[in-house]
Each structure stands twice: as structure tokens, then as C-alpha cells.
Design an enzyme around this catalytic site. Structure first.
Site, PDB file in Angstrom:
ATOM      1  N   ASN A 131       0.831  -1.206   0.000  1.00 27.53           N
ATOM      2  CA  ASN A 131       0.000   0.000   0.000  1.00 27.53           C
ATOM      3  C   ASN A 131       0.859   1.247   0.000  1.00 27.53           C
ATOM      4  O   ASN A 131       1.968   1.264   0.518  1.00 27.53           O
ATOM      5  CB  ASN A 131      -0.962  -0.010   1.198  1.00 27.53           C
ATOM      6  CG  ASN A 131      -0.375   0.679   2.420  1.00 27.53           C
ATOM      7  OD1 ASN A 131      -0.442   1.899   2.565  1.00 27.53           O
ATOM      8  ND2 ASN A 131       0.261  -0.114   3.284  1.00 27.53           N
TER       9      ASN A 131
ATOM     10  N   PHE B  21      -1.415   8.251   4.380  1.00 28.63           N
ATOM     11  CA  PHE B  21      -2.164   8.899   5.470  1.00 28.63           C
ATOM     12  C   PHE B  21      -3.414   9.623   4.968  1.00 28.63           C
ATOM     13  O   PHE B  21      -3.667  10.787   5.314  1.00 28.63           O
ATOM     14  CB  PHE B  21      -1.291   9.904   6.237  1.00 28.63           C
ATOM     15  CG  PHE B  21      -0.164   9.314   7.039  1.00 28.63           C
ATOM     16  CD1 PHE B  21      -0.065   7.955   7.290  1.00 28.63           C
ATOM     17  CD2 PHE B  21       0.818  10.143   7.574  1.00 28.63           C
ATOM     18  CE1 PHE B  21       0.987   7.426   8.043  1.00 28.63           C
ATOM     19  CE2 PHE B  21       1.868   9.632   8.327  1.00 28.63           C
ATOM     20  CZ  PHE B  21       1.953   8.277   8.555  1.00 28.63           C
TER      21      PHE B  21
ATOM     22  N   SER C  36       5.906   5.168   8.501  1.00 33.13           N
ATOM     23  CA  SER C  36       5.230   4.949   7.224  1.00 33.13           C
ATOM     24  C   SER C  36       6.195   5.272   6.093  1.00 33.13           C
ATOM     25  O   SER C  36       6.847   6.311   6.110  1.00 33.13           O
ATOM     26  CB  SER C  36       4.004   5.844   7.112  1.00 33.13           C
ATOM     27  OG  SER C  36       3.554   5.817   5.769  1.00 33.13           O
TER      28      SER C  36
ATOM     29  N   ASN D 147       5.227   6.017   3.190  1.00 33.08           N
ATOM     30  CA  ASN D 147       4.463   6.729   2.156  1.00 33.08           C
ATOM     31  C   ASN D 147       4.313   8.229   2.392  1.00 33.08           C
ATOM     32  O   ASN D 147       3.573   8.891   1.682  1.00 33.08           O
ATOM     33  CB  ASN D 147       3.081   6.080   2.016  1.00 33.08           C
ATOM     34  CG  ASN D 147       3.191   4.609   1.659  1.00 33.08           C
ATOM     35  OD1 ASN D 147       3.954   4.257   0.772  1.00 33.08           O
ATOM     36  ND2 ASN D 147       2.489   3.758   2.386  1.00 33.08           N
ATOM     37  N   THR D 148       4.972   8.734   3.418  1.00 35.05           N
ATOM     38  CA  THR D 148       5.025  10.183   3.628  1.00 35.05           C
ATOM     39  C   THR D 148       6.483  10.581   3.469  1.00 35.05           C
ATOM     40  O   THR D 148       7.324  10.157   4.269  1.00 35.05           O
ATOM     41  CB  THR D 148       4.491  10.558   5.039  1.00 35.05           C
ATOM     42  OG1 THR D 148       3.107  10.217   5.090  1.00 35.05           O
ATOM     43  CG2 THR D 148       4.660  12.036   5.328  1.00 35.05           C
TER      44      THR D 148
ATOM     45  N   LYS E 204       6.183   3.753  16.905  1.00 35.51           N
ATOM     46  CA  LYS E 204       6.096   2.678  15.906  1.00 35.51           C
ATOM     47  C   LYS E 204       7.245   2.800  14.919  1.00 35.51           C
ATOM     48  O   LYS E 204       7.435   3.855  14.309  1.00 35.51           O
ATOM     49  CB  LYS E 204       4.758   2.758  15.169  1.00 35.51           C
ATOM     50  CG  LYS E 204       4.559   1.594  14.190  1.00 35.51           C
ATOM     51  CD  LYS E 204       3.121   1.472  13.775  1.00 35.51           C
ATOM     52  CE  LYS E 204       2.910   0.329  12.790  1.00 35.51           C
ATOM     53  NZ  LYS E 204       1.521   0.195  12.383  1.00 35.51           N
TER      54      LYS E 204
ATOM     55  N   ASN F  36       6.195  -1.428  11.195  1.00 40.55           N
ATOM     56  CA  ASN F  36       5.378  -0.977  10.075  1.00 40.55           C
ATOM     57  C   ASN F  36       5.692  -1.846   8.840  1.00 40.55           C
ATOM     58  O   ASN F  36       6.370  -2.868   8.951  1.00 40.55           O
ATOM     59  CB  ASN F  36       5.674   0.503   9.790  1.00 40.55           C
ATOM     60  CG  ASN F  36       4.433   1.249   9.314  1.00 40.55           C
ATOM     61  OD1 ASN F  36       3.758   0.795   8.390  1.00 40.55           O
ATOM     62  ND2 ASN F  36       4.132   2.369   9.919  1.00 40.55           N
TER      63      ASN F  36
HETATM   64  C1  LIG Z   1      -3.414  -0.908   3.717  1.00 42.92           C
HETATM   65  C2  LIG Z   1      -2.541  -0.614   4.903  1.00 42.92           C
HETATM   66  C3  LIG Z   1      -2.601   0.643   5.507  1.00 42.92           C
HETATM   67  C4  LIG Z   1      -1.789   0.919   6.614  1.00 42.92           C
HETATM   68  N1  LIG Z   1      -1.862   2.148   7.212  1.00 42.92           N
HETATM   69  C5  LIG Z   1      -1.128   2.405   8.326  1.00 42.92           C
HETATM   70  C6  LIG Z   1      -1.230   3.643   8.991  1.00 42.92           C
HETATM   71  O1  LIG Z   1      -1.995   4.538   8.619  1.00 42.92           O
HETATM   72  N2  LIG Z   1      -0.454   3.828  10.091  1.00 42.92           N
HETATM   73  C7  LIG Z   1       0.403   2.873  10.570  1.00 42.92           C
HETATM   74  O2  LIG Z   1       1.062   3.090  11.580  1.00 42.92           O
HETATM   75  N3  LIG Z   1       0.499   1.672   9.961  1.00 42.92           N
HETATM   76  C8  LIG Z   1      -0.242   1.427   8.860  1.00 42.92           C
HETATM   77  N4  LIG Z   1      -0.138   0.209   8.248  1.00 42.92           N
HETATM   78  C9  LIG Z   1       0.809  -0.791   8.766  1.00 42.92           C
HETATM   79  C10 LIG Z   1       0.147  -1.810   9.680  1.00 42.92           C
HETATM   80  O3  LIG Z   1      -0.369  -1.189  10.827  1.00 42.92           O
HETATM   81  C11 LIG Z   1       1.154  -2.887  10.099  1.00 42.92           C
HETATM   82  O4  LIG Z   1       2.173  -2.286  10.855  1.00 42.92           O
HETATM   83  C12 LIG Z   1       1.774  -3.612   8.919  1.00 42.92           C
HETATM   84  O5  LIG Z   1       0.836  -3.799   7.897  1.00 42.92           O
HETATM   85  C13 LIG Z   1       2.362  -4.978   9.299  1.00 42.92           C
HETATM   86  O6  LIG Z   1       1.366  -5.829   9.789  1.00 42.92           O
HETATM   87  P1  LIG Z   1       0.634  -6.957   8.881  1.00 42.92           P
HETATM   88  O7  LIG Z   1       1.722  -7.746   8.216  1.00 42.92           O
HETATM   89  O8  LIG Z   1      -0.185  -7.742   9.858  1.00 42.92           O
HETATM   90  O9  LIG Z   1      -0.192  -6.209   7.912  1.00 42.92           O
HETATM   91  C14 LIG Z   1      -0.927  -0.081   7.140  1.00 42.92           C
HETATM   92  C15 LIG Z   1      -0.894  -1.335   6.524  1.00 42.92           C
HETATM   93  C16 LIG Z   1      -1.688  -1.618   5.436  1.00 42.92           C
HETATM   94  C17 LIG Z   1      -1.629  -2.994   4.818  1.00 42.92           C
END
Ligand SMILES: Cc1cc2nc3c(=O)[nH]c(=O)nc-3n(C[C@H](O)[C@H](O)[C@H](O)COP(=O)(O)O)c2cc1C
Length: 352
Positions: free
Chosen positions: A116, A120, A181, A183-184, A215, A244
């Protein structure tokens, strides 16, 4: 039911549309807290051996929702109805912002992964504050994950975090500073020791009477993890969330070339290593929430044994669906009893 009926339907939509439909469905329970309470009781029978006490908070079970799933705090009641032991909302920024252009979310189904680059997208801190103020049912902690607006220069980032902390920390059970993140633009640079110390120091003063978590990214080298742990402890952080999404591509897939953060199954190994390293560095003194590639109880158990006091899920939940929470808890309960432990808390860091 989820894997055989709902998931195939949702997976016919593109990843972001499916997410919107699912969140809308969950948000309907906001209007029916009585139903949500019954659903929660059915979803997860009480399990005293899995209760966790972390950073001064009581968690009825260790499986939380990771940030990004409920960016605007619209589906907290629905997520609690599924049995989660915590819900972390956000990332939220001071002002609303649209995020990056679409498409910005991709499924790598064969690898049970996602990429992704949302960036934000969120409705801003005031909208979230309004929803949290109205939230009457909190069977478990609600965390708020905060970030900076894309158009705020990096030098002024601290001010964005402080604004969010001021607006939201009294409405949350814990606050998370998200510097990880991908993406910022430039955000991850704030994990460097000098910038991190300045930011955490300032935000700490504005998060009064609540635990503050940081985080971090899985793409930090081992020495950088050590430095982050040291700064986090010195600046009064109460814990770390590891990790993350990753910018690396440990998979071979046509969509792997898409820009953004990779999550899900291929992230498990590295994010667990980060948990282990951080746990070792802190000597167990800094609680860790382990997230990255958890799909079942075995995965959760490995994270906990590596040093996580709690776990969170995102991608695993997309692939496994609601039964996942109970499945994980069942396995953890068995593991605790097979290991001859009185409670799950005794397993934290046993392999570190
Ligand atoms: C679609 C998507 C959006 C995410 N948005 C955020 C976010 O806004 N803030 C954040 O701290 N992590 C965000 N994450 C990261 C997740 O919170 C997590 O740290 C990461 O996906 C690893 O866990 P997973 O393998 O169970 O997905 C996002 C992940 C995904 C897949």
C-alpha cells in the site's frame, strides 16, 4: 463463512474498495452496541490466562487491530465485536488530507501479502476526536496513532505531532507516534537519534497520563534499532510497536514493483527479528507490540516468545477474516498450558 463466501466476494473488488465495504459493514454496529456486546461474548470466551497488563493498561487479550485499518475511528465498536483485545485507530494527521492517487493498494495473493501507498488519507484530528468522544463502549484499550500532514515540512513535524497529541490523547487509552510509514516523504528520517529525541521529548510533554508508544520500521539496521530503543527509553516512551510495512521486496511477483510498503506473510521474519533485537537491547524494560505477518496462533506465539507483550494484525485479518481472533487465542491458550506457564505474560521474550 469468511474464507468460503465473504472473502471471494470482497476479493473481486479492488483492494481499496473491498476495504471500504468491509469497514462500512463493521461501522453499522456503531448504531447497535447491544448487538456488538453479544457478538463479542460469543466471539471470544473469557480467557484469564491471556490477559495482559502492559504500560499500565489492562488488555483482555493480546490480539489488537493494527493502525491503518480504521484510519478515522469509524468502526471501533464493530472491531471490538469481533473480539479484539485492543483497537488502534489512525494514522491521523492534524488536517484532513486525501492521500496519494489511486490505485494505492494491491493484493499479492499468492504470497498472502499487500502493498500500500495510501499516504495517510484521513479526515483529520477533529473528526476523529468527535467520534472518540461519542464512543461509549470500550471493552479494551483504544490507541490513537498520530502522524504529520504531507505538506508540513519535516522541520515542523514536531508541531503536527503535538497538535494531534493535544487534540486526542485525553480521548485515547494510549498514543502512538508513527515515524515509520514509507508513504510520507522523509518521515522515516525522524527515526534518526537526534530528530527522534527532540520529537519524543516534546510529544511526551503533551501526552499526559497516557502511555506513549513509538512505531518503527522493519528496514532499520540492527544498530539503528539499538539507537531507537535507547532514545525511546531516555525520552520517556512507554513502549515500541515493531513494525510498520517494509520497502524491501522479499517476494517475486508482478506487483512487487509497485511503490509502497509491503505487509503480510513475507514481513513476518524481519519484523520478528526487530522485536527480538529491541527486546534484547531494552533488557525487557520497554514493552513491545509485535506486528507484521501474523496469520495464526503459531505466528503470534513466536512474536511473543521473541519479546512482544502484545500483537497486532492487519494483512492476516484481510486474508483470514474475523475467525482469526478466536483461532489465535485458542492456540495461545494451549501453548501457555503446554509450556506449564500460569499466564501468557510469562512467555514474553522466552526465546530472546
Ligand atoms: C493498507 C494498509 C494501511 C496501513 N496504514 C497504516 C497507517 O496509517 N499507520 C500505521 O502506523 N500503519 C499502517 N499500516 C501498517 C500496519 O499497521 C502494520 O504495521 C503492517 O501492515 C504490518 O502488519 P501486517 O503484516 O499484519 O499487515 C498499514 C498497513 C496496510 C496494509
Amino acid at each position: 463463512m469468511y474464507r468460503s463466501v465473504l472473502r471471494p466476494l470482497l476479493f473481486r473488488l479492488d483492494a481499496e474498495q473491498a476495504h471500504e465495504v468491509a469497514m462500512w459493514g463493521l461501522s453499522l454496529l456503531d448504531a447497535a452496541p447491544g448487538v456488538a456486546k453479544v457478538l463479542r461474548r460469543r466471539a471470544i470466551p473469557e480467557r484469564t490466562s491471556l490477559r495482559m497488563h502492559v504500560a499500565g493498561l489492562d488488555f483482555p487479550n493480546p490480539v489488537g487491530v493494527a493502525a491503518g485499518l480504521d484510519k478515522n475511528a469509524e468502526a471501533i465498536v464493530g472491531l471490538f465485536a469481533l473480539g479484539f483485545g485492543a483497537v488502534e485507530v489512525g494514522t491521523v494527521t492534524p488536517r484532513p488530507q486525501p492521500g496519494n492517487d489511486k490505485p494505492r493498494a494491491f493484493r499479492l495473493k499468492e504470497h498472502e501479502a499487500l502493498i500500500n501507498r495510501f499516504g495517510f488519507n484521513n479526515e483529520g484530528m477533529q473528526a476523529m476526536a468527535g467520534r472518540l468522544r461519542e464512543l461509549e463502549w470500550r471493552p479494551a484499550p483504544v490507541g490513537v496513532n498520530i502522524g504529520k500532514n504531507k505538506d508540513t515540512p519535516l522541520e515542523a513535524a514536531v508541531e503536527d505531532y503535538v497538535k494531534c497529541a493535544d487534540a486526542l490523547s485525553s480521548l485515547a487509552d494510549y498514543v502512538v507516534v508513527n515515524l515509520s510509514s514509507p508513504n510520507t516523504p522523509g518521515l522515516r528520517q525522524l527515526q534518526e537519534p537526534e530528530a527522534l529525541a527532540k520529537l519524543l521529548h516534546e510529544v511526551r510533554r503533551h501526552v499526559v497520563g497516557r502511555p506513549l508508544f513509538l512505531k518503527i520500521a522493519p528496514d532499520l539496521g540492527d544498530e539503528a534499532i539499538d539507537a531507537v530503543v535507547d532514545v525511546a527509553r531516555d525520552c520517556g516512551s512507554d513502549g515500541l510497536i515493531c513494525t510498520n510495512t517494509t520497502l524491501t521486496r522479499p517476494v517475486d511477483h508482478a506487483l512487487a514493483k509497485e511503490a509502497g510498503g509491503l505487509s503480510g506473510r513475507p514481513l513476518f521474519a524481519r519484523s520478528t527479528e526487530v522485536v527480538r533485537r529491541a527486546f534484547q537491547r531494552a533488557g525487557g524494560a520497554l514493552p513491545i507490540i509485535g506486528v507484521g505477518g501474523i496469520f495464526d496462533g503459531e505466528d503470534a506465539w513466536k512474536k511473543i516468545c521473541a519479546g512482544a507483550s502484545l500483537v497486532q494484525v492487519y494483512s492476516g485479518f484481510i486474508y483470514q477474516g474475523p475467525p482469526m481472533v478466536k483461532d489465535i487465542l485458542d492456540v495461545l491458550e494451549t501453548k501457555v498450558s503446554e509450556a506449564g506457564l500460569a499466564s501468557l505474560s510469562q512467555a514474553v521474550g522466552r526465546d530472546a
